[in-house]
Enzyme design. Structure first.
Site, short mmCIF file in Angstrom:
data_model
loop_
_atom_site.label_atom_id
_atom_site.label_comp_id
_atom_site.label_asym_id
_atom_site.label_seq_id
_atom_site.Cartn_x
_atom_site.Cartn_y
_atom_site.Cartn_z
N LYS A 124 15.59 24.95 85.37
CA LYS A 124 16.45 25.89 84.64
C LYS A 124 16.95 25.21 83.36
O LYS A 124 17.31 24.03 83.36
CB LYS A 124 17.65 26.28 85.50
N SER A 125 17.02 26.00 82.29
CA SER A 125 17.44 25.44 81.01
C SER A 125 18.89 24.96 81.05
O SER A 125 19.26 24.02 80.34
CB SER A 125 17.26 26.47 79.90
N TYR A 127 20.39 23.28 83.35
CA TYR A 127 20.39 21.88 83.77
C TYR A 127 19.66 21.00 82.76
O TYR A 127 20.10 19.88 82.45
CB TYR A 127 19.75 21.74 85.15
N ALA A 128 18.54 21.47 82.22
CA ALA A 128 17.76 20.68 81.27
C ALA A 128 18.59 20.30 80.05
O ALA A 128 18.49 19.18 79.54
CB ALA A 128 16.51 21.46 80.85
N THR A 148 10.98 20.89 98.66
CA THR A 148 11.81 19.72 98.36
C THR A 148 11.95 19.61 96.84
O THR A 148 10.95 19.66 96.11
CB THR A 148 11.19 18.44 98.95
N GLU A 150 13.54 17.53 93.42
CA GLU A 150 14.00 16.23 92.93
C GLU A 150 14.75 16.43 91.62
O GLU A 150 14.23 17.03 90.69
CB GLU A 150 12.82 15.28 92.72
N GLN A 193 7.20 22.27 106.15
CA GLN A 193 8.36 21.37 106.10
C GLN A 193 9.66 22.17 106.08
O GLN A 193 9.75 23.23 105.49
CB GLN A 193 8.27 20.43 104.90
#
Length: 201
Positions: A124-125, A127-128, A148, A150, A193
């Site tokens: 997402k921008s 966070y970026a 998962t 990261e 998972q």
């Protein structure tokens, strides 16, 4: 391709031959075939980082389970022999990533990928633009599970990740036909998972 599509037949032909899939297809696959569970049919954005279906993708949420990387034992990071001792587990609504470190998490959503589809993920921008990078490898045909996630904090300051809010967007790419061998066929090591999954060899 030039010109304007003038019939449903032409649209269906494009979808059959491959391409990035629209919100209508994502919604249909999620509701009829359980491709995404739980599924949010429209973008939720009031007071939160947005999540839910978008024009050509699905914005997934981060669950409240985190593994925060720590190197108190001065260990070497080895993808072939990764120690769970390198993480501190936290269940929280807001996770703090230490400076220049990373955190593993998982999606709220459980995905079941169709045989003729490959899924790629972009951060997402929101966070970026804060120097937080989200990394997810492609979801292969007939893979299923919680994804998962990261999160890398590239800044010299602590950074926050908000659980149960949007963190990344999944794009669904339809192949021109079924693959010969799917992830399920070859019994991939991350099949089915659940929860935050560490590297496996």
């Amino acid at each position: 391709m030039s010109g304007v599509l003038t019939s449903h037949k032409q649209v269906d032909s494009l979808i059959t031959s491959g391409g990035i899939m629209p919100d209508t297809w994502i919604r249909d696959q999620a509701i009829k075939n359980g491709m995404i569970e739980p599924f949010v049919e429209c973008q939720k954005r009031e007071g939160v980082i947005s999540y839910g279906v978008s024009s050509y993708g699905y914005d997934a949420r981060c669950a409240d389970e985190f593994k925060i990387f720590t190197n108190v034992d001065s260990a070497v990071v080895d993808p072939k022999n990764f120690s769970s001792n390198s993480f501190v587990d936290r269940k929280t609504d807001v996770c703090i990533i230490p400076p220049n470190s990373f955190v593993l998490a998982r999606t709220v959503e459980y995905f079941r990928i169709p045989r003729d589809v490959l899924v790629i993920c972009l951060g997402k921008s929101t966070y970026a633009r804060c120097g937080i990078i989200v990394n997810v490898t492609p979801l292969e045909p007939e893979w299923e599970g919680h994804v998962t996630l990261e999160f890398s904090n590239t800044t010299p300051l602590p950074a926050k990740i908000y659980a149960n809010e949007g963190v990344c967007q999944f794009l669904f790419l339809k192949g021109a036909g079924d693959c010969e061998v799917s992830y399920k066929d070859r019994s991939g090591k991350y099949m089915g998972q659940s929860g935050v999954t560490l590297p496996r060899l």
